[in-house]
Design a protein around this motif. Structure first.
Motif, mmCIF file in Angstrom:
data_model
loop_
_atom_site.group_PDB
_atom_site.id
_atom_site.type_symbol
_atom_site.label_atom_id
_atom_site.label_comp_id
_atom_site.label_asym_id
_atom_site.label_seq_id
_atom_site.Cartn_x
_atom_site.Cartn_y
_atom_site.Cartn_z
ATOM 1 N N LEU A 10 0.826 -1.211 0.000
ATOM 2 C CA LEU A 10 0.000 0.000 0.000
ATOM 3 C C LEU A 10 0.860 1.260 0.000
ATOM 4 C CD1 LEU A 10 -2.779 -1.027 2.542
ATOM 5 C CD2 LEU A 10 -2.989 -0.843 0.059
ATOM 6 N N ALA A 11 2.169 1.091 0.226
ATOM 7 C CA ALA A 11 3.098 2.230 0.185
ATOM 8 C C ALA A 11 4.356 1.795 -0.551
ATOM 9 C CB ALA A 11 3.435 2.704 1.597
ATOM 10 N N PRO A 12 4.228 1.377 -1.814
ATOM 11 C CA PRO A 12 5.387 0.834 -2.527
ATOM 12 C C PRO A 12 6.400 1.917 -2.867
ATOM 13 C CG PRO A 12 3.543 1.083 -4.034
ATOM 14 C CD PRO A 12 3.029 1.418 -2.659
ATOM 15 N N SER A 13 7.582 1.480 -3.316
ATOM 16 C CA SER A 13 8.610 2.420 -3.747
ATOM 17 C C SER A 13 8.172 3.099 -5.038
ATOM 18 C CB SER A 13 9.922 1.667 -3.982
ATOM 19 O OG SER A 13 9.816 0.863 -5.156
ATOM 20 N N LYS A 14 8.995 4.039 -5.500
ATOM 21 C CA LYS A 14 8.677 4.748 -6.741
ATOM 22 C C LYS A 14 8.594 3.790 -7.927
ATOM 23 C CE LYS A 14 10.861 9.032 -5.157
ATOM 24 N NZ LYS A 14 11.977 10.009 -5.350
ATOM 25 N N LYS A 15 9.264 2.658 -7.821
ATOM 26 C CA LYS A 15 9.231 1.653 -8.879
ATOM 27 C C LYS A 15 8.113 0.631 -8.668
ATOM 28 C CE LYS A 15 14.224 1.941 -9.741
ATOM 29 N NZ LYS A 15 15.500 1.181 -9.791
ATOM 30 N N GLY A 16 7.268 0.857 -7.667
ATOM 31 C CA GLY A 16 6.175 -0.071 -7.397
ATOM 32 C C GLY A 16 6.589 -1.302 -6.625
ATOM 33 N N LYS A 17 7.762 -1.268 -5.997
ATOM 34 C CA LYS A 17 8.285 -2.422 -5.276
ATOM 35 C C LYS A 17 7.866 -2.384 -3.810
ATOM 36 C CE LYS A 17 10.998 -3.733 -8.786
ATOM 37 N NZ LYS A 17 10.936 -5.053 -9.456
ATOM 38 N N PHE A 18 7.776 -3.570 -3.199
ATOM 39 C CA PHE A 18 7.502 -3.654 -1.762
ATOM 40 C C PHE A 18 8.176 -4.903 -1.215
ATOM 41 C CE2 PHE A 18 4.307 -6.204 -3.723
ATOM 42 C CZ PHE A 18 3.876 -7.148 -2.803
ATOM 43 N N GLY A 19 8.165 -5.082 0.099
ATOM 44 C CA GLY A 19 9.007 -6.097 0.702
ATOM 45 C C GLY A 19 8.321 -7.279 1.344
ATOM 46 N N PHE A 20 7.011 -7.186 1.610
ATOM 47 C CA PHE A 20 6.325 -8.307 2.267
ATOM 48 C C PHE A 20 4.832 -8.227 1.976
ATOM 49 C CE2 PHE A 20 7.791 -5.024 5.239
ATOM 50 C CZ PHE A 20 6.605 -4.377 5.522
ATOM 51 N N PHE A 21 4.217 -9.387 1.780
ATOM 52 C CA PHE A 21 2.777 -9.461 1.585
ATOM 53 C C PHE A 21 2.077 -9.210 2.921
ATOM 54 C CE2 PHE A 21 4.394 -12.500 -1.695
ATOM 55 C CZ PHE A 21 4.034 -11.759 -2.814
ATOM 56 N N ILE A 22 0.804 -8.888 2.861
ATOM 57 C CA ILE A 22 0.035 -8.619 4.072
ATOM 58 C C ILE A 22 0.060 -9.846 4.994
ATOM 59 C CG2 ILE A 22 -2.162 -9.348 3.060
ATOM 60 C CD1 ILE A 22 -1.629 -6.403 5.512
ATOM 61 N N SER A 23 0.149 -11.030 4.412
ATOM 62 C CA SER A 23 0.166 -12.260 5.214
ATOM 63 C C SER A 23 1.441 -12.406 6.035
ATOM 64 C CB SER A 23 -0.005 -13.489 4.306
ATOM 65 O OG SER A 23 0.912 -13.456 3.229
ATOM 66 N N GLU A 24 2.525 -11.717 5.632
ATOM 67 C CA GLU A 24 3.796 -11.789 6.376
ATOM 68 C C GLU A 24 4.159 -10.466 7.028
ATOM 69 O OE1 GLU A 24 3.083 -14.961 4.389
ATOM 70 O OE2 GLU A 24 3.817 -13.409 3.011
ATOM 71 N N GLN A 25 3.246 -9.495 7.025
ATOM 72 C CA GLN A 25 3.576 -8.176 7.560
ATOM 73 C C GLN A 25 3.923 -8.237 9.045
ATOM 74 O OE1 GLN A 25 1.517 -4.568 6.206
ATOM 75 N NE2 GLN A 25 0.862 -4.237 8.323
ATOM 76 N N GLN A 26 3.147 -8.968 9.815
ATOM 77 C CA GLN A 26 3.423 -9.055 11.251
ATOM 78 C C GLN A 26 4.770 -9.731 11.527
ATOM 79 O OE1 GLN A 26 0.135 -10.860 13.307
ATOM 80 N NE2 GLN A 26 -1.087 -8.981 13.269
ATOM 81 N N THR A 27 5.142 -10.661 10.670
ATOM 82 C CA THR A 27 6.445 -11.313 10.834
ATOM 83 C C THR A 27 7.561 -10.298 10.668
ATOM 84 O OG1 THR A 27 5.602 -13.429 10.019
ATOM 85 C CG2 THR A 27 7.985 -13.099 9.957
ATOM 86 N N TYR A 28 7.456 -9.462 9.635
ATOM 87 C CA TYR A 28 8.510 -8.459 9.451
ATOM 88 C C TYR A 28 8.525 -7.465 10.610
ATOM 89 C CZ TYR A 28 11.825 -5.214 7.614
ATOM 90 O OH TYR A 28 12.949 -4.429 7.488
ATOM 91 N N GLN A 29 7.353 -7.068 11.068
ATOM 92 C CA GLN A 29 7.294 -6.150 12.210
ATOM 93 C C GLN A 29 8.002 -6.737 13.425
ATOM 94 O OE1 GLN A 29 2.818 -5.467 11.797
ATOM 95 N NE2 GLN A 29 3.463 -3.501 12.623
ATOM 96 N N ARG A 30 7.801 -8.036 13.647
ATOM 97 C CA ARG A 30 8.434 -8.682 14.796
ATOM 98 C C ARG A 30 9.959 -8.637 14.661
ATOM 99 N NH1 ARG A 30 7.959 -14.980 15.362
ATOM 100 N NH2 ARG A 30 6.011 -14.491 14.292
ATOM 101 N N LEU A 31 10.460 -8.957 13.472
ATOM 102 C CA LEU A 31 11.902 -8.916 13.244
ATOM 103 C C LEU A 31 12.441 -7.503 13.437
ATOM 104 C CD1 LEU A 31 12.197 -11.014 9.932
ATOM 105 C CD2 LEU A 31 12.481 -11.834 12.247
ATOM 106 N N ALA A 32 11.753 -6.544 12.821
ATOM 107 C CA ALA A 32 12.224 -5.161 12.862
ATOM 108 C C ALA A 32 12.230 -4.611 14.279
ATOM 109 C CB ALA A 32 11.350 -4.291 11.955
ATOM 110 N N ASP A 33 11.179 -4.884 15.020
ATOM 111 C CA ASP A 33 11.103 -4.387 16.398
ATOM 112 C C ASP A 33 12.191 -5.003 17.264
ATOM 113 O OD1 ASP A 33 8.947 -2.890 15.625
ATOM 114 O OD2 ASP A 33 7.440 -4.206 16.528
ATOM 115 N N GLU A 34 12.455 -6.278 17.088
ATOM 116 C CA GLU A 34 13.486 -6.962 17.876
ATOM 117 C C GLU A 34 14.873 -6.378 17.592
ATOM 118 O OE1 GLU A 34 15.573 -9.446 20.353
ATOM 119 O OE2 GLU A 34 13.384 -9.250 20.242
#
Length: 445
Positions: free
Chosen positions: A192-216
């Protein structure tokens, strides 16, 4: 961000378990070994890098590319470690010293999520939903899921492959260390907030997983409450990206020379332009001293010199901008911050690659064929999961591996299973399935 938190050997899915080890490998070396022996990594040998898969002349596929990127990534990480420890002696003797291994492992994994036929395969998945028969599905799924599938991205798919608990698999996916996983996320934000090239890093199904990694690990969150998720990059992403940038740009030129798409004079001049006149004379003399007379071998030698130079430049750029990187303020990639001579030479390589390689007939033929194959597979399989009661649908669904939840009650889960199944194919397997479901070929008994 702080290095002591950013370099974590905590394993996804095993955060609270004590695992007894029977050898002296580090946790990051275990990540590397786990990837090398995995089926998704082996499948890269049958996925197109740029040129058609080899006939009489062997050129790069995704597997050889990933191995070369890992080699350069190891050098980048090791050299950065040495340089930064000179500034920050307190990092000596800590996990920070293993960043070469972490970067190399992330380099192995960076293309795992790429579908068959590379960029053409990505576009086929995206446009099936934006331009093809998948358009009506927009009314049946959430906006977040629709953004994911219409921006389908190999990088986000790699993160899913490494972290998602597919049916019959253990929690945590590959059960990799936090730092290795975070180091592959080139675009750490949602679709929902991709880069200027339309790229993004995680699907909604894995968003919480990335948040957990990032917060840790203390990765900086750049989004405000209520906004689509955006994070700063994990610093090691810049090294993985640089290794990829160096390898694909330079190695594509070597392949183009082998395939006689580019002449020796053209490629040798592009490579020599990375150096000043004195260094050029020294390199050419070394070629004479080494008695290299074959043009392919000369290009190999020049390529090695260029990769070594670019590796050193990117190390210097990373160390020079370390504070901005840790503050989440660094803009662009490391290649954008190398010395002017090397940057201009790199841009000339990139410009010629677009004009003469990526638009060459062999490459375009693969992209056109690959797009049609992928579009057809998406169409047939999506129709099957939308109408599972039909006989033909049941036949198609029965082909799909049991790890994909293609018979789930939830439509989004079924659609994602289709994407998982098709994006995980090799080029050869995708062609084989395409021919069979279209009645073009029959299995020979």
């Amino acid at each position: 961000m702080e290095w002591q938190k950013l370099i974590s050997n905590m394993r996804l899915g095993q955060e609270h378990r004590h695992i007894e080890r029977h050898d002296d490998r580090t946790e990051f070396k275990r990540d590397y070994d786990r990837l090398i022996f995995s089926a998704p990594f082996r499948r890269l040998q049958n996925k197109t890098q740029v040129f058609p898969l080899p006939g009489s002349v062997f050129v790069h596929n995704r597997l050889t590319h990933s191995l070369e990127v890992a080699s350069v990534g190891m050098s980048l990480g090791n050299d950065v470690s040495v340089r930064i420890k000179e500034k920050r002696p307190e990092l000596a003797g800590t996990l920070f010293e293993e960043i070469g291994q972490i970067v190399a492992t992330a380099c192995l994994a960076h293309d795992l999520g790429n579908p068959p036929f590379g960029h053409s395969g990505e576009k086929a998945i995206q446009t099936f939903f934006t331009e093809g028969n998948g358009r009506p599905l927009k009314q049946l799924v959430t906006p977040e899921f629709w953004a994911d599938i219409t921006h389908f991205e190999g990088n986000a798919n790699a993160f899913r492959l490494l972290t998602h608990q597919f049916k019959g698999r253990r929690p945590g996916g590959f059960v990799m260390t936090y730092s290795t996983i975070a180091s592959i996320v080139k675009y750490p934000y949602s679709s929902l907030a991709p880069s200027k090239k339309g790229k993004f890093g995680f699907f909604i199904s894995e968003q919480q997983t990335y948040q957990r990694l990032a917060d840790e690990m203390g990765i900086i969150c750049k989004s405000k409450p209520g906004e689509p998720l955006r994070y700063a990059r994990h610093p090691l992403v810049y090294l993985v990206e640089a290794a990829d940038d160096i390898c694909y740009e330079i190695m594509d030129l070597e392949d183009a020379h082998k395939l006689k798409i580019l002449s020796y004079d053209t490629v040798s001049k592009l490579f020599l332009d990375f150096f000043d006149e004195q260094t050029q004379r020294h390199i050419l003399q070394r070629i004479i001293d080494e008695q290299l007379t074959d043009e392919n071998e000369k290009i190999v030698y020049l390529r090695a010199c260029v990769i070594g130079k670019l590796e050193n430049e990117c190390v210097t750029a990373f160390v020079s901008h370390e504070d901005d990187i840790l503050a989440g303020k660094f803009e662009g990639g490391l290649i954008d911050h190398i010395s002017p001579r090397q940057l201009e030479a790199y841009k000339r390589c990139a410009k010629l690659s677009v004009e003469r390689i990526y638009k060459s007939r062999p490459v375009l033929d693969v992209e056109l064929s690959g797009y049609q194959i992928m579009a057809t597979l998406m169409d047939k399989m999506t129709e099957a999961v939308m109408n599972p009661q039909r006989y033909y649908s049941q036949q198609l669904i029965s082909r799909v591996s049991s790890q994909y939840d293609i018979e789930a009650d939830d439509l989004e889960t079924r659609l994602m299973a289709v994407i998982d199944y098709i994006s995980g194919m090799t080029d050869v397997y995708a062609l084989d399935v395409y021919q069979k479901i279209n009645g073009i070929s029959l299995p020979i008994v």
